[in-house]
Design an enzyme around this catalytic site. Structure first.
Site, PDB file in Angstrom:
ATOM      1  N   THR A   1      -1.894  -1.726   7.273  1.00  0.00           N
ATOM      2  CA  THR A   1      -1.925  -2.932   8.086  1.00  0.00           C
ATOM      3  C   THR A   1      -0.604  -3.659   7.931  1.00  0.00           C
ATOM      4  OG1 THR A   1      -3.410  -4.761   8.662  1.00  0.00           O
ATOM      5  CG2 THR A   1      -2.772  -4.575   6.349  1.00  0.00           C
TER       6      THR A   1
ATOM      7  N   GLU B   1       6.614   4.798   7.531  1.00  0.00           N
ATOM      8  CA  GLU B   1       6.206   6.047   6.877  1.00  0.00           C
ATOM      9  C   GLU B   1       6.985   7.232   7.443  1.00  0.00           C
ATOM     10  OE1 GLU B   1       1.627   4.698   5.779  1.00  0.00           O
ATOM     11  OE2 GLU B   1       1.978   6.004   7.488  1.00  0.00           O
TER      12      GLU B   1
ATOM     13  N   LYS C   1       4.167  -6.841   4.190  1.00  0.00           N
ATOM     14  CA  LYS C   1       3.959  -5.445   3.838  1.00  0.00           C
ATOM     15  C   LYS C   1       3.591  -4.670   5.079  1.00  0.00           C
ATOM     16  CE  LYS C   1       0.578  -3.422   3.263  1.00  0.00           C
ATOM     17  NZ  LYS C   1      -0.216  -2.473   4.128  1.00  0.00           N
TER      18      LYS C   1
ATOM     19  N   ASN D   1       0.056  10.766   6.578  1.00  0.00           N
ATOM     20  CA  ASN D   1      -1.171  10.357   7.256  1.00  0.00           C
ATOM     21  C   ASN D   1      -2.221  11.449   7.315  1.00  0.00           C
ATOM     22  OD1 ASN D   1      -0.858   7.479   8.493  1.00  0.00           O
ATOM     23  ND2 ASN D   1       1.149   8.447   8.643  1.00  0.00           N
TER      24      ASN D   1
ATOM     25  N   SER E   1      -7.121  11.054   0.661  1.00  0.00           N
ATOM     26  CA  SER E   1      -7.304  11.945  -0.474  1.00  0.00           C
ATOM     27  C   SER E   1      -6.220  11.742  -1.530  1.00  0.00           C
ATOM     28  CB  SER E   1      -7.283  13.405  -0.007  1.00  0.00           C
ATOM     29  OG  SER E   1      -6.087  13.684   0.684  1.00  0.00           O
TER      30      SER E   1
ATOM     31  N   THR F   1       0.869  -1.189   0.000  1.00  0.00           N
ATOM     32  CA  THR F   1       0.000   0.000   0.000  1.00  0.00           C
ATOM     33  C   THR F   1       0.901   1.232   0.000  1.00  0.00           C
ATOM     34  OG1 THR F   1      -0.257  -0.238   2.410  1.00  0.00           O
ATOM     35  CG2 THR F   1      -2.045  -1.080   1.029  1.00  0.00           C
TER      36      THR F   1
END
EC number: 2.3.1.35
Length: 460
Positions: free
Chosen positions: A227, A316, A201, A455, A460, A175
């Site tokens: 996740t 991230e 992942k 985040n 969007s 993702t």
């Protein structure tokens, strides 16, 4: 503002002999993700003539996604056997009610139809995974059509057993990941060579707390995104009970020991398939051959830790990969709980990003965790601050930097501290100095401006 370093921990092409025999797999684009050509569906099939044992560890989140519920049911109904896994990315199929369950079962049945021979013993033989945004329904007709296109007599079939097939499947898991996470290794038991390979992942919403299949859990909901998913395959033959036992042990010391942001997902799942294709009829079982089982458990744990660390490295917005070690605690669980608390502290993680040796935040996190009562029912032990040591350990082989020794602050060389904390990899060790040999590690990363940006506009 410091830029986020490029993520360089990719895998390298591996020969087909590196991967376990008796599996075919691949990844394709079916339209769950908007970007054309990006893999968003993975199919993994065991083609071995031997029975394929299956084990799983699932999220303890109260809002378990439909794939978790369905896969748990399949494993329980089959007594620990399954021959296939199907995975979609781009939509978590979580908090989707009856429609979500129907869609997950549709994925199972479509994948069952791809198996080379249908078992008369089990009604369903496929486990399912989904990852992506919560609260949205799957484009199930596109997914089922994509699964059906992988029948071996179809020109559209992309399933294979070489490196490119494994890599394409790993890509379909992704993702917000910046690279596919794929690893393989060989190991030997009793002179027989086996192989392990797997993919996972995750980059955000990472603080797994998973338990074995067939267990009832409860926990507070986290309705965000992303996740942790992982699937490991081996050509060893392992009894279902021993495969589950080994996986539960391994997950506690790998995937349950990582944190990017402290948030547990609704979909966290780790599966293992053991198809026995290289077993020569030998079945690894903890009761009939304890020594062989211990070797397998150790190999699985080490392999799972390798995969888990890749998730943290791809966190991230992360600029640091930090190992948190807590030792000389009364028990492993105490050490693990404290390492978890340090790894999830926003104050610690922002200090790491700022390359600030603010060890007081580490102590505050350490002291906030109550220790476990003893098995005898006596009062739980208490940390003695005068025995605690904190040390920063660089990854470049240079000297460690003690910042707290027996509860007394050291006169810290701030220049040296900055050198260590500017490294991409380093370790923080907290020695509680208590009676007991409890020791645990957690792997975490820092909080950066980029994490907030990712985040803040994920949907969007």
């Amino acid at each position: 503002m410091k830029p986020t370093p490029s993520k360089t921990h990719h895998h390298f092409p591996l020969p087909s002999s590196s991967f376990p025999t008796g599996f075919v797999l691949g990844g394709l684009h079916v339209g769950v993700k908007k970007k054309a050509g990006v893999p968003d569906l993975a199919v993994i099939l065991s083609t071995s003539e031997h029975p394929t044992s299956a084990a799983a560890c699932f999220t303890r989140n109260a809002f378990k996604a439909a794939p978790v519920l369905v896969s748990d049911h399949v494993i329980k109904m089959n007594g620990g056997y399954a021959r296939a896994v199907v995975v979609n990315s781009g939509c978590a199929n979580a908090v989707t009610g009856k429609q979500g369950l129907d869609d997950a079962w549709a994925m199972v049945m479509a994948t069952d139809a791809l198996l080379p021979s249908k078992s008369s013993e089990f009604e369903q033989e496929t486990l399912v995974m989904s990852t992506g945004v919560i609260g949205q329904n799957l484009p199930i007709s596109k997914i089922v059509a994509g699964i059906q296109s992988q029948a071996t007599n179809e020109a559209t079939c992309v399933l294979g057993s070489d490196f490119s097939a494994w890599e394409r499947a790993a890509q379909a898991f992704m993702t917000t990941d910046t690279f596919p996470k794929l690893r393989a290794r060989t190991f030997s038991i009793g002179g027989v060579e086996y192989r392990l390979a797997g993919m996972d992942k995750g980059a955000g919403m990472i603080h797994p707390n998973m338990g074995p299949a067939g267990t009832t859990f409860s926990s507070g909901p986290k309705q965000l995104h992303a996740t942790l998913l992982g699937c490991i395959m081996t050509d060893a033959a392992v009894s279902p009970r021993s495969l589950q036992s080994a996986l539960t042990y391994a997950v506690d010391r790998s995937f349950n020991s990582i944190s990017v942001d402290g948030d547990m997902s609704t979909n966290d799942s780790i599966y293992v398939l053991a198809n026995g294709a290289a077993s020569n009829g030998v079945i690894i079982d903890e009761e009939t051959d304890k020594e062989a089982y211990e070797v397998f458990k150790r190999e699985l744990t080490d392999f799972a830790a390798d995969l888990a660390k890749l998730v943290v490295r791809d966190g991230e917005g992360a600029t640091k990969f930090v190992t948190v070690t807590v030792k000389n605690a009364p028990s492993y669980k105490d050490a693990h709980n404290i390492a978890s608390r340090i790894s999830t502290s926003a104050l610690v993680k922002t200090a790491l990003y700022g390359e600030d040796a603010n060890w007081g935040r580490i102590l505050a996190a350490t002291g906030s965790v109550p220790l476990q009562p003893s098995s005898s029912g006596a009062e739980p032990p208490v940390i003695d601050p005068t025995k605690v040591n904190v040390t920063f350990i660089p990854s470049d082989g240079t000297s460690p930097l003690p910042v707290l020794v027996n509860g007394e602050p050291e006169k810290v060389d701030e220049v040296r501290a900055k050198e260590i904390l500017s490294l991409e990899d380093f370790e923080v060790t907290v020695d509680l100095g208590m009676e007991g040999e409890g020791e645990a590690q957690y792997w975490t990363c820092d909080f950066s401006y980029e994490y907030v940006r990712i985040n803040g506009d994920y949907r969007s």
